[in-house]
Design a protein around this motif. Structure first.
Motif, mmCIF file in Angstrom:
data_model
loop_
_atom_site.group_PDB
_atom_site.id
_atom_site.type_symbol
_atom_site.label_atom_id
_atom_site.label_comp_id
_atom_site.label_asym_id
_atom_site.label_seq_id
_atom_site.Cartn_x
_atom_site.Cartn_y
_atom_site.Cartn_z
ATOM 1 N N PHE A 392 5.985 9.418 1.650
ATOM 2 C CA PHE A 392 5.988 10.860 1.390
ATOM 3 C C PHE A 392 7.291 11.311 0.747
ATOM 4 O O PHE A 392 7.788 12.392 1.018
ATOM 5 C CB PHE A 392 5.749 11.640 2.688
ATOM 6 C CG PHE A 392 4.392 11.403 3.266
ATOM 7 C CD1 PHE A 392 3.275 11.950 2.657
ATOM 8 C CD2 PHE A 392 4.220 10.604 4.383
ATOM 9 C CE1 PHE A 392 2.011 11.714 3.174
ATOM 10 C CE2 PHE A 392 2.960 10.360 4.904
ATOM 11 C CZ PHE A 392 1.850 10.921 4.307
ATOM 12 N N PHE B 11 12.203 16.138 10.884
ATOM 13 C CA PHE B 11 12.719 15.367 9.759
ATOM 14 C C PHE B 11 14.237 15.365 9.884
ATOM 15 O O PHE B 11 14.780 15.967 10.815
ATOM 16 C CB PHE B 11 12.252 15.968 8.433
ATOM 17 C CG PHE B 11 10.767 15.821 8.218
ATOM 18 C CD1 PHE B 11 10.196 14.569 8.099
ATOM 19 C CD2 PHE B 11 9.941 16.938 8.164
ATOM 20 C CE1 PHE B 11 8.830 14.428 7.913
ATOM 21 C CE2 PHE B 11 8.573 16.797 7.981
ATOM 22 C CZ PHE B 11 8.020 15.553 7.856
ATOM 23 N N ILE B 14 15.473 19.110 9.838
ATOM 24 C CA ILE B 14 14.724 20.276 10.287
ATOM 25 C C ILE B 14 13.594 19.890 11.231
ATOM 26 O O ILE B 14 13.056 18.787 11.156
ATOM 27 C CB ILE B 14 14.144 21.095 9.111
ATOM 28 C CG1 ILE B 14 12.940 20.382 8.492
ATOM 29 C CG2 ILE B 14 15.177 21.377 8.042
ATOM 30 C CD1 ILE B 14 12.026 21.366 7.822
ATOM 31 N N ALA B 16 10.158 20.429 11.613
ATOM 32 C CA ALA B 16 9.037 20.925 10.812
ATOM 33 C C ALA B 16 7.918 21.420 11.718
ATOM 34 O O ALA B 16 7.262 22.407 11.428
ATOM 35 C CB ALA B 16 8.532 19.837 9.880
ATOM 36 N N GLU B 35 2.902 30.569 6.515
ATOM 37 C CA GLU B 35 3.474 30.653 5.168
ATOM 38 C C GLU B 35 3.737 29.254 4.620
ATOM 39 O O GLU B 35 3.626 28.268 5.343
ATOM 40 C CB GLU B 35 4.813 31.388 5.221
ATOM 41 C CG GLU B 35 4.737 32.823 5.641
ATOM 42 C CD GLU B 35 6.135 33.413 5.691
ATOM 43 O OE1 GLU B 35 6.337 34.472 5.107
ATOM 44 O OE2 GLU B 35 7.019 32.784 6.311
ATOM 45 N N ASN B 36 4.182 29.210 3.376
ATOM 46 C CA ASN B 36 4.619 27.930 2.806
ATOM 47 C C ASN B 36 5.779 27.378 3.618
ATOM 48 O O ASN B 36 6.728 28.095 3.911
ATOM 49 C CB ASN B 36 5.099 28.134 1.359
ATOM 50 C CG ASN B 36 3.976 27.848 0.385
ATOM 51 O OD1 ASN B 36 3.024 27.133 0.725
ATOM 52 N ND2 ASN B 36 4.072 28.401 -0.801
ATOM 53 N N GLY B 37 5.686 26.119 3.992
ATOM 54 C CA GLY B 37 6.786 25.490 4.726
ATOM 55 C C GLY B 37 6.724 25.745 6.216
ATOM 56 O O GLY B 37 7.632 25.381 6.957
ATOM 57 N N ALA B 38 5.638 26.360 6.701
ATOM 58 C CA ALA B 38 5.540 26.680 8.126
ATOM 59 C C ALA B 38 5.325 25.427 8.974
ATOM 60 O O ALA B 38 5.685 25.393 10.149
ATOM 61 C CB ALA B 38 4.399 27.660 8.358
ATOM 62 N N THR B 41 0.897 21.334 6.844
ATOM 63 C CA THR B 41 0.602 20.000 6.330
ATOM 64 C C THR B 41 1.143 18.924 7.260
ATOM 65 O O THR B 41 0.474 17.923 7.551
ATOM 66 C CB THR B 41 1.184 19.843 4.912
ATOM 67 O OG1 THR B 41 0.601 20.821 4.067
ATOM 68 C CG2 THR B 41 0.897 18.460 4.348
HETATM 69 N N1 ADP Z 1 8.583 14.120 4.223
HETATM 70 C C1 ADP Z 1 9.371 15.161 4.528
HETATM 71 N N2 ADP Z 1 10.708 14.966 4.660
HETATM 72 C C2 ADP Z 1 11.517 15.991 4.981
HETATM 73 N N3 ADP Z 1 11.107 17.245 5.158
HETATM 74 C C3 ADP Z 1 9.787 17.520 5.034
HETATM 75 C C4 ADP Z 1 8.867 16.489 4.693
HETATM 76 N N4 ADP Z 1 7.624 17.040 4.624
HETATM 77 C C5 ADP Z 1 7.783 18.358 4.897
HETATM 78 N N5 ADP Z 1 9.073 18.649 5.142
HETATM 79 C C6 ADP Z 1 9.606 19.973 5.512
HETATM 80 O O1 ADP Z 1 8.953 20.384 6.675
HETATM 81 C C7 ADP Z 1 8.656 21.780 6.625
HETATM 82 C C8 ADP Z 1 7.182 21.998 6.810
HETATM 83 O O2 ADP Z 1 6.493 21.500 5.656
HETATM 84 P P1 ADP Z 1 4.909 21.521 5.515
HETATM 85 O O3 ADP Z 1 4.327 20.949 6.748
HETATM 86 O O4 ADP Z 1 4.579 20.867 4.247
HETATM 87 O O5 ADP Z 1 4.596 23.081 5.438
HETATM 88 P P2 ADP Z 1 3.254 23.797 4.950
HETATM 89 O O6 ADP Z 1 2.206 22.783 4.746
HETATM 90 O O7 ADP Z 1 2.960 24.760 6.052
HETATM 91 O O8 ADP Z 1 3.597 24.506 3.702
HETATM 92 C C9 ADP Z 1 9.178 22.262 5.287
HETATM 93 O O9 ADP Z 1 10.439 22.859 5.484
HETATM 94 C C10 ADP Z 1 9.302 21.022 4.472
HETATM 95 O O10 ADP Z 1 10.361 21.142 3.545
#
Ligand code: ADP
Ligand code: MG
Lengths: 394, 242
Positions: A392, B11, B14, B16, B35-38, B41
């Motif tokens: 990822f 991570f 942070i 996540a 929101e985005n980044g919540a 995913t």
């Molecule tokens: N592989 C990763 N390595 C480091 N940080 C990650 C990774 N994937 C996601 N993040 C961080 O984790 C947080 C949540 O991301 P994500 O789950 O993709 O949010 P969403 O899908 O709600 O938009 C974000 O701040 C993102 O930058």
């Protein structure tokens, strides 16, 4: 390990790649045809010009004294004498291949045991002219020998005084050495290794970084199939594609050996015994597996095709440098150090067996090392494939 | 049936996903709104065993996602938004069959399911054509069929309608509702309250990795009077000020 899943992945990847016209053309057709076509043209044009000059040696002779050497040349076969006012200009214009200037007092000087100067005008930038020059030189040589003989007879001396030593060659070799084999033993290991490094690359890029770039990797990882089975399916597909590419390239090279032998120092027809072929095949497969796995690791780490290609070039340069380092090595004098350096050892053993030397210690050591390298590269690929940070990577 | 228990993912720098817990029953659609980044995913990727949790776990039909990742994956189907991620040089059928094979289905069952899905999604015309030249809508149907060919009892949708035109969005939404009818447990992630409100039975609002609300649509409407979109903005915005 689930072999069914591995074979599902393997079959899908092979099918996918064979449907790509680019893969077929760049990976199979071009490697197969490039050498035969290139050397075919080169060899043909060389033979053509040779024949042209030999069959019809167009020269001009400037001879004020109507010498006997002039008569001698005229009496040779395939000579066309062309009248020329300006030898230099006509040679330059290609009207004649070469011009001969015979001094006025030529016959007198010869008769009086003096040295005479014969001037040949030719153009060393022209292949035809250079070839004509060689022919004239050898005629002059023959003529000179005749003169020397006469002079010696006149003096009452035996001819053999000029050659106090005669060398009789007695070559030690298992088989009759030929230049073709020597060239083959230098080139084949190098090409085999270079091809084994470069042939799996396209597939490795596609199956790792390509999968990431097209967004197919994530869905793939959500299936029941374990990462290891996916990895091995891909690894075997890459190895097979690499081998097909290498076989195509080597076949192309061998075809050009056969069709244009003059470019490889004459007779290049070397027949290897079965054990040589088996060892060559095994070592080629090993190198393909080592680099296939390494290239897949790099490719899975990369975010895109472009990035993968960037990271892969240093890897292939290192591999090729290792192969190059043994290019001039003497197979009769292999330092044990070489046998413990990756790729170098494989190259050395390839050279040995092509030269008909079977050193069981060297072969076994290299096979064992190869096993180690393959294991390490696969473990590395496994490590990369299981790391979240790699899969990822954003 | 999904039971998420104190699930966390950290991570490098942070959190996540931060200690979240909720349940999804069979036949229920839960909207994961944020929101985005919540962290939506990341949550779904952990449930799908693509990421290892740094804390907590989840049980999918009783299989623990840390201990039995392969079994968990065989229970779930995932549909991602954005790129559909199909193999262009394979036909629609080959794309779907590949995933059936990877999920260890036998040929007979796979062929039967593909036939059903082809009819259900109206793919008869292009099922044996290579995917490369398909329209977005056609690709979306193939991706849907691929995600469910192994008849998973749990479906995860990660912002599946993102970037889709109206027609394709409707295809996806209808598909989600049909999953509900088939008694599957469904998580549907979105950043749009409107979409969630339309499809879901329950809403879990996630913000900066934490769950800040978990209730049915009705309760939510009762608790905060007024437009739900505004409620979402207020909840998320209010947290930001803390
Ligand atoms: N592989 C990763 N390595 C480091 N940080 C990650 C990774 N994937 C996601 N993040 C961080 O984790 C947080 C949540 O991301 P994500 O789950 O993709 O949010 P969403 O899908 O709600 O938009 C974000 O701040 C993102 O930058
Ligand atoms: Mg997301």
């Amino acid at each position: 390990m689930n072999f069914k899943i591995m074979s599902v992945v393997f079959k899908k990847e092979i099918k996918d790649m064979f449907r790509d016209k680019k893969t077929i053309i760049l990976g199979i057709l071009i490697p197969l045809l490039i050498f035969p076509v290139m050397y075919g043209f080169m060899g043909k044009s060389m033979e053509d010009s040779q024949e042209k000059v030999q069959k019809n040696l167009k020269i001009a002779i400037k001879d004020e004294g109507n010498s006997s050497f002039n008569e001698y040349i005229k009496s040779q076969e395939n000579i066309t004498i062309i009248k020329s006012q300006d030898l230099k200009k006509d040679v330059q214009d290609g009207k004649i291949y070469a011009g001969i200037e015979i001094p006025k007092d030529f016959d007198d000087s010869i008769k009086n045991d003096k040295q005479v100067e014969l001037k040949i005008v030719y153009d060393d930038a022209s292949q035809n002219s250079s070839m004509a020059m060689d022919i004239i030189k050898s005629m002059a040589d023959t003529y000179s020998k005749g003169v020397v003989k006469e002079r010696l007879i006149k003096m009452g001396v035996d001819e053999s005084i000029l050659t106090p030593m005669v060398i009789k060659e007695d070559i030690v070799a298992k088989e009759k050495t030929n230049v073709g084999r020597m060239i083959l033993s230098m080139m084949l290991p190098l090409f085999l290794i270079i091809y084994s490094i470069s042939s799996p690359m396209a597939a490795a890029t596609d199956l790792g970084a390509g999968e990431k770039e097209r967004g197919t990797l994530e869905p793939l990882l959500t299936t029941k199939a374990s990462r290891m089975n996916l990895l091995f399916g891909k690894f075997f597909a890459i190895t097979l594609m690499g081998l097909i590419g290498t076989i195509a390239s080597i076949t192309g090279l061998l075809i050009s050996f056969k069709t244009s032998p003059s470019l490889f120092g004459g007779d290049a027809s070397v027949v290897f015994p079965a054990k040589t072929l088996i060892i060559i095949a095994a070592l080629t497969i090993f190198v393909t597996m080592i680099f296939g796995a390494l290239e897949l690791s790099v490719s899975i780490y990369a975010r895109s095709f472009k990035e993968a290609q960037t990271y892969l070039s240093p890897l292939s340069i290192v591999g090729m440098a290792a192969a190059f380092s043994t290019y001039m090595i003497d197979v009769k004098d292999i330092s044990p150090v070489y046998l413990n350096i990756p790729i170098v050892n494989i190259s050395v053993v390839l050279k040995e067996i092509i030269n008909g030397i079977y050193n069981p210690m060297h072969i076994i050591l290299t096979f064992v090392w190869s096993g180690v390298y393959i294991t390490i590269s696969i473990l590395f690929a496994r490590y990369m494939f299981s790391k979240e940070e790699v899969i990822f990577r954003t | 049936m999904i039971e998420i228990k104190n699930l966390s993912k950290e991570f490098k720098n942070i959190k996540a996903v931060d200690d979240i817990s909720f349940k999804v029953s069979n036949g229920e659609i839960v909207g994961l709104l944020g929101e985005n980044g919540a962290g939506k995913t990341t949550t779904l990727r952990m449930i799908a065993t693509m990421l290892k949790p740094t804390g907590g776990t989840a049980a999918i039909n009783g299989f623990d996602l840390v201990k039995e990742p392969d079994m968990v994956r065989s229970q779930i189907g995932i549909l991602f938004g954005g790129e559909v991620g199909l193999y262009d040089r394979l036909t629609a059928r080959e794309n779907i069959k590949y995933f059936a094979d990877l999920n260890n289905m036998d040929d007979k069952e796979a062929d039967k399911n593909i036939k059903e899905l082809t009819e259900l999604l109206g793919m008869e015309e292009f099922i044996d054509r290579r995917v490369g030249k398909f329209s977005r809508g056609m690709k979306q149907k193939v991706a849907i069929a691929r995600s469910i060919v192994h008849k998973p009892s749990v479906m995860l949708f990660d912002e599946p309608t993102i970037g889709l035109d109206v027609t394709s969005s409707v295809i996806v939404q209808d598909f989600i509702l049909s999953c509900k009818k088939n008694n599957r447990a469904i998580i549907f992630s979105s950043h749009s309250m409107q979409e969630v409100e339309k499809l879901c039975d329950r809403i879990v609002i996630i913000h900066k990795g934490k769950i800040i609300e978990d209730s049915t649509i009705e309760d939510l409407k009762e608790k905060y009077s007024g437009n739900l979109e505004e409620v979402f903005v207020r909840l998320v915005g209010g947290k930001d000020e803390l």
